[in-house]
Design a protein around this motif. Structure first.
Motif, PDB file in Angstrom:
ATOM      1  N   GLN A   1       0.610  -1.155   0.301  1.00  0.00           N
ATOM      2  CA  GLN A   1       0.212   0.405   0.058  1.00  0.00           C
ATOM      3  C   GLN A   1       0.796   1.014  -0.219  1.00  0.00           C
ATOM      4  OE1 GLN A   1      -2.167  -0.551   3.776  1.00  0.00           O
ATOM      5  NE2 GLN A   1      -4.152  -1.479   2.891  1.00  0.00           N
ATOM      6  N   GLU A   2       0.450   2.263  -0.725  1.00  0.00           N
ATOM      7  CA  GLU A   2       0.849   3.113  -0.466  1.00  0.00           C
ATOM      8  C   GLU A   2       0.493   4.895  -0.348  1.00  0.00           C
ATOM      9  OE1 GLU A   2       4.263   5.979  -3.588  1.00  0.00           O
ATOM     10  OE2 GLU A   2       3.849   4.236  -3.849  1.00  0.00           O
ATOM     11  N   ARG A   3       0.371   5.626   0.048  1.00  0.00           N
ATOM     12  CA  ARG A   3      -0.073   6.952   0.972  1.00  0.00           C
ATOM     13  C   ARG A   3       0.907   8.373   1.213  1.00  0.00           C
ATOM     14  NH1 ARG A   3       0.181   3.257   3.393  1.00  0.00           N
ATOM     15  NH2 ARG A   3       0.956   3.618   5.700  1.00  0.00           N
ATOM     16  N   GLU A   4       0.487   8.602   0.355  1.00  0.00           N
ATOM     17  CA  GLU A   4       1.183  10.846   0.860  1.00  0.00           C
ATOM     18  C   GLU A   4       1.305  10.577   2.754  1.00  0.00           C
ATOM     19  OE1 GLU A   4       2.847  12.342  -1.146  1.00  0.00           O
ATOM     20  OE2 GLU A   4       3.089  10.539  -2.953  1.00  0.00           O
ATOM     21  N   ARG A   5       1.645  11.255   3.142  1.00  0.00           N
ATOM     22  CA  ARG A   5       1.742  11.038   4.379  1.00  0.00           C
ATOM     23  C   ARG A   5       2.359  13.007   4.169  1.00  0.00           C
ATOM     24  NH1 ARG A   5       5.109   9.524   9.609  1.00  0.00           N
ATOM     25  NH2 ARG A   5       4.446  11.279  10.938  1.00  0.00           N
TER      26      ARG A   5
ATOM     27  N   THR B   1       5.105  16.785   1.796  1.00  0.00           N
ATOM     28  CA  THR B   1       4.134  15.798   1.356  1.00  0.00           C
ATOM     29  C   THR B   1       5.594  14.669   0.963  1.00  0.00           C
ATOM     30  OG1 THR B   1       4.521  16.219  -0.374  1.00  0.00           O
ATOM     31  CG2 THR B   1       2.019  16.617   0.927  1.00  0.00           C
TER      32      THR B   1
ATOM     33  N   PRO C   1       6.301  10.180   0.231  1.00  0.00           N
ATOM     34  CA  PRO C   1       5.236   9.172   0.014  1.00  0.00           C
ATOM     35  C   PRO C   1       5.547   8.119   1.638  1.00  0.00           C
ATOM     36  CG  PRO C   1       7.082  10.009  -1.193  1.00  0.00           C
ATOM     37  CD  PRO C   1       7.086  10.339  -0.107  1.00  0.00           C
TER      38      PRO C   1
ATOM     39  N   SER D   1       5.401  -0.616   8.165  1.00  0.00           N
ATOM     40  CA  SER D   1       5.583   0.917   7.335  1.00  0.00           C
ATOM     41  C   SER D   1       6.423   2.119   7.275  1.00  0.00           C
ATOM     42  CB  SER D   1       3.715   1.357   8.120  1.00  0.00           C
ATOM     43  OG  SER D   1       3.279   0.251   7.255  1.00  0.00           O
TER      44      SER D   1
END
Length: 171
Positions: A87-91, A117, A119, A142
């Motif tokens: 899974q990948e998301r922008e923090r 931001t 990744p 993570s």
């Protein structure tokens, strides 16, 4: 003056948050992990991972290296199958500068926010009993990702080695 004292704290926080991998693992308490000696990759799981083929190769090579160092060997008739999921998301990080500003205080000067931001990704490694086809162990890691191709191998190895450090579980 207060902000000068906080700068080392923020730098430490940024450095540790960028380099650390947070890991967790869960397993079937009834599984007999001493029976597992060989492994193979579960192709259907690898194909479904939504990352580049190059990153898939990096992950599989890292898993091979760690599993071999733990005494496991790859086999055509494995005891367990290894699958991956990503899974990948922008923090989003918001940093407010302390200082003088117009608005809530009576002073003039600069007071602004910066938004960054980063990744962030999660790698799941599933170990499945080859005979029963049941999940017996799952590790999760993570942390921040890198786009720098020179550092990808090292970062992926860090994810994999920290996740698999918890395998086999100590009952």
């Amino acid at each position: 003056m207060k902000t000068l004292k906080l700068i080392p704290f923020f730098l430490l926080f940024i450095a540790t948050s960028c380099s650390s991998v947070r890991v967790n693992a869960d397993y079937d308490k009834k599984a007999e992990f001493t029976n597992y000696k060989t492994y193979a990759f579960l192709k259907s799981s690898i194909d479904k991972a939504e990352i580049s083929d190059l990153d898939k190769k990096r992950i599989l090579r890292s898993i091979d290296e760690v599993m071999t160092s733990k005494g496991f060997s790859k086999s055509e008739n494995p005891d367990m199958l290894i699958g991956i999921f990503t899974q990948e998301r922008e923090r989003v990080n918001v940093y407010n500068t302390g200082g003088f500003g117009w608005g809530w205080n009576p002073y003039w000067g600069m007071n602004y926010s910066r938004v960054y931001t980063t990744p962030e990704g999660t790698l799941f490694i599933d170990l499945i009993d080859a005979k029963s086809k049941e999940l017996v162990w799952q590790g999760e890691g993570s942390g921040t990702l890198t786009k720098d191709t020179n550092k990808k191998d090292e970062r992926i190895m860090e994810f994999v080695s920290k996740i698999l450090a918890q395998f086999p579980p100590q009952k």
